[in-house]
Scaffold this active site. Structure first.
Site, PDB file in Angstrom:
ATOM      1  N   GLY A 176       0.797  -1.229   0.000  1.00  0.00           N
ATOM      2  CA  GLY A 176       0.000   0.000   0.000  1.00  0.00           C
ATOM      3  C   GLY A 176       0.825   1.272   0.000  1.00  0.00           C
ATOM      4  N   LEU A 231       0.833   3.789   2.194  1.00  0.00           N
ATOM      5  CA  LEU A 231       1.452   4.211   3.453  1.00  0.00           C
ATOM      6  C   LEU A 231       2.814   3.542   3.640  1.00  0.00           C
ATOM      7  CD1 LEU A 231       0.839   5.823   6.160  1.00  0.00           C
ATOM      8  CD2 LEU A 231       0.486   3.554   7.126  1.00  0.00           C
ATOM      9  N   ASP A 272      -1.296   8.241  15.733  1.00  0.00           N
ATOM     10  CA  ASP A 272      -1.841   9.486  15.200  1.00  0.00           C
ATOM     11  C   ASP A 272      -0.611  10.256  14.761  1.00  0.00           C
ATOM     12  OD1 ASP A 272      -2.543  12.226  14.949  1.00  0.00           O
ATOM     13  OD2 ASP A 272      -4.375  11.848  16.077  1.00  0.00           O
ATOM     14  N   HIS A 273      -0.367  10.300  13.463  1.00  0.00           N
ATOM     15  CA  HIS A 273       0.945  10.796  13.033  1.00  0.00           C
ATOM     16  C   HIS A 273       1.184  12.263  13.392  1.00  0.00           C
ATOM     17  CE1 HIS A 273      -1.179  12.248   9.428  1.00  0.00           C
ATOM     18  NE2 HIS A 273      -0.136  12.991   9.166  1.00  0.00           N
ATOM     19  N   ASP A 331     -12.049  12.013   9.593  1.00  0.00           N
ATOM     20  CA  ASP A 331     -10.686  11.881   9.065  1.00  0.00           C
ATOM     21  C   ASP A 331      -9.688  12.764   9.818  1.00  0.00           C
ATOM     22  OD1 ASP A 331      -8.898  10.841   7.031  1.00  0.00           O
ATOM     23  OD2 ASP A 331      -8.894  12.849   6.153  1.00  0.00           O
ATOM     24  N   HIS A 344      -6.577  14.000  14.766  1.00  0.00           N
ATOM     25  CA  HIS A 344      -5.482  14.977  14.747  1.00  0.00           C
ATOM     26  C   HIS A 344      -5.835  16.292  15.446  1.00  0.00           C
ATOM     27  CE1 HIS A 344      -3.986  12.089  11.978  1.00  0.00           C
ATOM     28  NE2 HIS A 344      -4.540  12.562  10.893  1.00  0.00           N
TER      29      HIS A 344
HETATM   30  C1  BG6 Z   1      -4.427  11.775   7.337  1.00  0.00           C
HETATM   31  C2  BG6 Z   1      -5.752  11.923   6.644  1.00  0.00           C
HETATM   32  O1  BG6 Z   1      -4.603  11.214   8.610  1.00  0.00           O
HETATM   33  O2  BG6 Z   1      -3.824  13.053   7.471  1.00  0.00           O
HETATM   34  C3  BG6 Z   1      -5.569  12.566   5.293  1.00  0.00           C
HETATM   35  O3  BG6 Z   1      -6.354  10.651   6.491  1.00  0.00           O
HETATM   36  C4  BG6 Z   1      -4.833  13.875   5.425  1.00  0.00           C
HETATM   37  O4  BG6 Z   1      -6.822  12.789   4.653  1.00  0.00           O
HETATM   38  C5  BG6 Z   1      -3.551  13.686   6.230  1.00  0.00           C
HETATM   39  O5  BG6 Z   1      -4.514  14.322   4.123  1.00  0.00           O
HETATM   40  C6  BG6 Z   1      -2.901  15.019   6.512  1.00  0.00           C
HETATM   41  O6  BG6 Z   1      -1.642  14.780   7.059  1.00  0.00           O
HETATM   42  P1  BG6 Z   1      -0.495  15.870   6.952  1.00  0.00           P
HETATM   43  O7  BG6 Z   1       0.628  15.301   7.744  1.00  0.00           O
HETATM   44  O8  BG6 Z   1      -0.177  16.010   5.495  1.00  0.00           O
HETATM   45  O9  BG6 Z   1      -1.050  17.137   7.490  1.00  0.00           O
END
Ligand code: BG6
Length: 491
Positions: free
Chosen positions: A18, A20, A180-181, A238, A243
Site C-alpha cells: 500500500g 502508506l 496518530d501521526h 478523518d 489529529h
Molecule cells: C491523514 C488523513 O490522517 O492526514 C488525510 O487521512 C490527510 O486525509 C492527512 O490528508 C494530513 O496529514 P499531513 O501530515 O499532510 O497534514
C-alpha cells in the site's frame, strides 16, 4: 528520542503493497537504520494479498527510499532485510506460515524475539488480525510484542468500542500503539515545551489572558485516489476526531507532574473529558461543514468533489469542518477554541494561533478597529516555528503603534535534520514509549464528542458544494467567529 537504544526487531507490516508503506514506513525504517537508531539485527516481513516475491518487495522498497545520496549498494544492503509473504488475513492457514517465517528470521537476524506488528490496511480486518495473531501463537515470543494500528479506529463510538474489545482480547493496552501521526510532528511535540518550559507563556495560558484559540489544518490536495475511504469518512472523522482533538488536548492540558506516558495521557484525557458535548439539535450553532466545488488554483482548473470519481456524484460527505469548542474547566471557561480543517483549500497549513486579550486601554492606535492583539502562532507545517505578534512603534509616526512579528523558523536552524513523524513514532514504539500514541480513553472521548455532530448532519441535507476549491472554506466558518467578535488570523 532516546539516541542510545538500538532496537532489534522483526517488523511485520500488514498492507506492505500500500501507499502508506511505500511513502512513510519504508523510508522511516531506512532513516532509522541509517542514523543508527535501529540495529543491524532487524528484518521486515511485508504482507499483502498480491502475489509479490521478496525481490518485488525489495525493488519497491528501494524505489521508495532512493534519493540523490543513496548508493545502489546501500539500498540493496537495506532491502535485503525485507521478506514478502502473500497473505489472506481471512485464511487461517497463512498464519502458521507467517509464524514459521518470523521464527526463521529471528534466528537469522538474532532479533531476540521482539515483534512489531503494523496494521496498515483496511480497518475492517484489524480485529480479525489481532485475534488470529493470538490464536496462532504469533504474539508468544521470548521478546516483546507490540501492535501499531492505523486510523480510522472505528467509525463512531460504538464501532470503536467493538474494535477495541476485539483487540483487547488479544493484546494488552500496553502492547497497543494507536498511531496518530500528528503526534510525531516536531512542532506538535513542541507545544508542551513551548508551554511548560516558558513562564512568559505558561503564566498567561488561561482564561484571564487568552481571548480565543484557533487551530487550522488546511490542505490544498483534494480527495486524490482515496474516494472510497474518504467518502465513508469525511473531514470530521478523518481529521477532527483524531489529529485536531489531539492538538487541542495538548494545547489545553495541565502541566503533567512528570514527563511519563501515564501522566501526560492522563492530563490530555482530562481535557477531552471537559470538552462540552453538544446536543445534536444544537450542533448548527457550533459547527459548519462544507464540500468543495470546482475552482481555479494557479491558473489550473480543478474539479469539484462530486466530479472527482463516479461514486461521488451525489455525495453529501463533508470535505471541510469548522467548529467552536468549549472546555468547561477552571482554566478555560469562557475561551472559545475554534478549529477548522478541509481539503482543496487555499494553502497547505497546519497552525495554531493563540489570541491574547487586549489591554484595557491602548492609546497608540487611532481607532479601536485598528488595534492589533498579541498573537502567538505555532506553525506546524510547512514552516515549522513560532511567530509572536506584538505592537511596536510605527516608524516616524511619533506615538502610533503597528504590529510587528518576532519569528523563529525551525527549518532555518543550521544542521537541523528533523525526523519525519512516522520515523519518530516507529522508533518510539520499538523502545516501548507510548507517550505519543493515543490511549483508548482518548479515542473513546473523541468519538463521544464527534458522534452527535455526525448524527445531526446525517439528519439534514446539506447544500453542497458550498466552497470553491482554492478558498478557505465556506462562509459559515467565518461567521462562527464573527458572531463572537473574532476572525481567523492568518499569521
Ligand atoms: C491523514 C488523513 O490522517 O492526514 C488525510 O487521512 C490527510 O486525509 C492527512 O490528508 C494530513 O496529514 P499531513 O501530515 O499532510 O497534514
Amino acid at each position: 528520542m532516546n539516541e542510545n537504544v538500538q532496537p532489534k526487531v522483526v517488523f511485520v507490516i500488514f498492507g506492505a503493497t500500500g501507499d502508506l508503506a511505500k511513502r512513510k514506513l519504508f523510508p522511516s525504517i531506512y532513516n532509522l537504520y541509517k542514523k543508527g537508531k535501529l540495529s543491524k539485527n532487524f528484518a521486515v516481513v511485508g504482507l499483502a494479498r498480491r502475489p509479490w516475491t521478496d525481490d518485488v518487495l525489495r525493488e519497491n522498497v528501494e524505489d521508495s527510499i532512493r534519493n540523490a545520496t543513496s548508493t545502489e549498494e546501500d539500498l540493496q544492503d537495506f532491502s535485503s532485510h525485507f521478506y514478502y509473504q502473500s497473505f489472506d488475513v481471512t485464511d487461517d492457514s497463512t498464519y502458521d506460515g507467517l509464524n514459521k517465517l518470523i521464527v526463521d528470521l529471528e534466528g537469522q537476524y538474532q532479533t531476540e524475539g521482539n515483534r512489531l506488528f503494523y496494521l496498515a490496511m483496511a480497518p475492517n480486518f484489524f480485529g480479525l488480525i489481532a485475534k488470529k495473531l493470538k490464536e496462532y501463537g504469533l504474539k508468544e515470543s521470548s521478546g516483546w510484542t507490540r501492535l501499531i494500528i492505523e486510523k480510522p479506529f472505528g467509525h463512531n463510538l460504538e464501532s470503536a468500542k467493538e474494535l477495541n474489545n476485539e483487540i483487547r482480547e488479544a493484546f494488552d493496552e500496553k502492547q497497543i500503539y494507536r498511531i496518530d501521526h500528528y503526534l510525531g510532528k516536531e512542532m506538535v511535540q513542541n507545544i508542551e515545551v513551548i508551554r511548560f518550559a516558558n513562564g512568559i507563556f505558561e503564566h498567561l495560558w488561561n482564561n484571564q489572558f487568552i481571548s480565543n484559540i484557533q487551530v487550522t489544518a488546511s490542505e490544498t490536495l483534494g480527495v486524490e485516489d482515496r474516494a472510497r475511504y474518504y467518502d465513508e469518512s469525511g473531514a470530521a472523522r478523518d481529521m477532527l476526531q483524531n489529529h485536531i482533538l489531539q492538538m487541542v488536548a495538548l494545547l489545553l492540558m495541565e502541566p503533567p507532574i512528570k514527563l511519563t506516558t501515564d501522566e501526560i495521557r492522563s492530563e490530555k484525557i482530562k481535557v477531552l473529558r471537559a470538552l462540552r458535548k453538544y446536543e445534536p439539535q444544537n450542533i448548527y450553532k457550533y459547527f459548519a461543514r462544507g464540500q468543495y466545488g470546482s475552482g481555479e488554483v494557479n491558473g489550473e482548473g480543478l474539479p469539484s468533489y462530486r466530479e472527482e470519481a463516479e461514486e461521488l456524484a451525489f455525495s453529501n460527505t463533508e470535505t471541510f469542518v469548522a467548529g467552536k469548542l468549549i472546555v468547561d474547566n477552571y482554566r478555560w471557561t469562557g475561551v472559545p477554541i475554534y478549529v477548522r480543517t478541509g481539503k482543496r483549500m487555499a494553502e497547505k497549513s497546519i497552525k495554531i494561533v493563540i489570541q491574547f486579550k487586549d489591554i484595557p486601554m491602548n492609546l497608540y492606535y487611532k481607532t479601536d478597529k485598528e488595534r492589533h492583539p498579541n498573537l502567538l502562532c505555532i506553525n506546524i507545517q510547512p514552516d515549522a516555528g513560532i511567530t509572536l505578534t506584538v505592537n511596536g512603534n510605527k516608524d516616524g509616526s511619533g506615538s502610533l503603534a503597528e504590529p510587528i512579528q518576532l519569528s523563529y523558523n525551525h527549518n532555518d536552524v543550521p544542521g537541523i535534520n528533523t525526523p519525519e513523524a512516522y520515523e519518530k513514532l516507529l522508533y518510539d514504539c520499538t523502545i516501548g514509549d507510548a507517550t505519543n500514541f493515543t490511549h483508548w480513553d482518548e479515542v473513546a472521548l473523541s468519538w463521544e464528542f464527534v458522534d452527535p455532530i455526525l448524527e445531526y448532519w446525517a439528519s439534514k441535507r446539506p447544500d453542497f458544494p458550498n466552497y470553491k476549491s482554492g478558498s478557505m472554506g465556506p462562509k459559515a466558518a467565518d461567521e462562527l467567529l464573527e458572531k463572537d467578535g473574532f476572525r481567523w488570523w492568518d499569521v
